[in-house]
Design an enzyme around this catalytic site. Structure first.
Site, short mmCIF file in Angstrom:
data_model
loop_
_atom_site.label_atom_id
_atom_site.label_comp_id
_atom_site.label_asym_id
_atom_site.label_seq_id
_atom_site.Cartn_x
_atom_site.Cartn_y
_atom_site.Cartn_z
N HIS A 132 -5.49 -5.67 -3.22
CA HIS A 132 -6.61 -5.80 -1.96
C HIS A 132 -6.72 -7.25 -1.31
CE1 HIS A 132 -8.34 -1.51 -3.00
NE2 HIS A 132 -7.37 -1.41 -2.54
N ASN B 71 -3.33 8.66 4.34
CA ASN B 71 -2.12 7.86 4.57
C ASN B 71 -2.07 7.94 6.09
OD1 ASN B 71 -1.22 7.58 1.88
ND2 ASN B 71 -0.16 9.61 1.96
N ARG C 166 0.78 -1.29 0.01
CA ARG C 166 0.13 0.07 0.01
C ARG C 166 0.84 1.28 0.13
NH1 ARG C 166 -3.17 2.49 4.41
NH2 ARG C 166 -4.77 3.54 3.60
N HIS D 19 0.77 4.33 -2.73
CA HIS D 19 0.57 5.62 -2.47
C HIS D 19 1.65 6.61 -2.94
CE1 HIS D 19 -3.22 5.39 0.42
NE2 HIS D 19 -3.05 4.47 -0.50
#
Length: 319
Positions: free
Chosen positions: A191, A94, A62, A66
């Protein structure tokens, strides 16, 4: 006439070469002479952290996503806020990022082995790949040579795709970064790892719209389960749910759940809203190998979005 065609062709080839070389200055053998053990050192660090905390792989994957979606893969997500500047890691999307210490540990080991050579952006790209592999997923060779960025603004995290996005919003977000609809569906498969707090999907199970309390695209029995985990009142602190039943294993369960209308986020469920993306979801649900191949291809593509200028000595501060 023939000479003019040859000249035009030659100039076109020069232009094409310049676009390829300046647009992507990464190479697979970038550290071959300067830091040959770089990937072994990073993998060892990630493996040690994962052994004591099974949430590490999801966190690293993740974090890399990001990072790449804001200013390219330049490790801007690792920078600390300073003075009046609030950095990306302190932006609302975040707030739940963690495991930054793993990148710090890898950087420390690399600075001892080959000081001033390996960028934090490359370390994060390696760590995300290792996270997938250590979770039972594929491994792949990563183009290297990213540079670290000097700018990190919390206000820019609004550019990150939201869990509530519809398919056209997702398409726009990905296309702005040179990523296709296939990349969108394949990368969403990340995911398969991780956990979501109630805040990211509460809109689907309470007061969805004027006529529905619950999102009608959500499987009713699954919606009831989510409601019990995330009630309107008296919700347990940090309540939430794993993103799929095998949340520490990198597999294709995620796509199977979407076909059963059990995607956690709106942005997961909308992947079956167009015939093209639904076909891809079905393909990946049927064949884990097809998912792995597509995921690797899209990860290499996403992680090659350049953006930085330097090689930081400390991943949390600019030089």
């Amino acid at each position: 006439m023939a000479i003019n065609i040859m000249v035009t062709l030659f100039l076109s080839l020069i232009l094409l070469f310049s676009i390829v070389s300046t647009g992507n200055s990464l190479s697979y053998n970038y550290y071959e002479k300067t830091c040959p053990d770089v990937e072994f050192i990073v993998a060892k660090t990630v493996k040690a952290a994962t052994a004591s905390d099974k949430t590490v792989p999801a966190a690293l994957l993740r974090m890399h996503f990001h990072d790449c979606f804001i200013r390219g893969c330049d490790a801007s997500v690792l920078l600390n806020s300073k003075g009046s500047n609030k950095a990306e890691k302190d932006g609302p999307p975040n707030a739940s990022l963690h495991a930054f210490f793993i990148i710090d540990n890898a950087k420390k080991a690399l600075e001892a082995a080959c000081p001033g050579v390996v960028s934090c952006a490359d370390i994060l790209a390696f760590a995300a790949r290792d996270a997938v592999f250590l979770s039972g997923g594929p491994s792949w060779d990563i183009p290297k040579g990213r540079k670290d960025g000097r700018i990190s603004k919390a206000s820019e995290t609004i550019q990150l795709p939201s869990p509530s996005f519809n398919i056209s919003q997702l398409q726009k977000s990905f296309s702005q970064r040179g990523l296709s609809m296939e990349d969108l569906v394949a990368l969403s498969g990340g995911h398969t790892l991780g956990f979501s707090h109630c805040s990211s999907f509460r809109n689907r199970i309470h007061n969805f719209d004027a006529t529905h309390d619950v999102d009608p695209s959500l499987n009713p029995s699954f919606a009831s389960k989510l409601k019990s985990i995330c009630p309107i009142i008296n919700q347990v602190k940090n309540a939430g749910t794993t993103l799929d039943a095998s949340s520490t294993t990198f597999d294709n369960t995620y796509y199977k759940l979407i076909l059963q209308r059990k995607g956690i986020f709106s942005s997961d469920q909308v992947l079956i809203d167009t015939p093209y993306t639904k076909d891809l979801v079905s393909k990946f649900a049927t064949s884990q190998d097809e998912f792995y191949k597509a995921f690797v291809k899209s990860m290499v593509k996403m992680s090659s979005i350049n953006g930085g200028q330097e090689i930081r000595k400390d991943c949390r501060v600019v030089n």
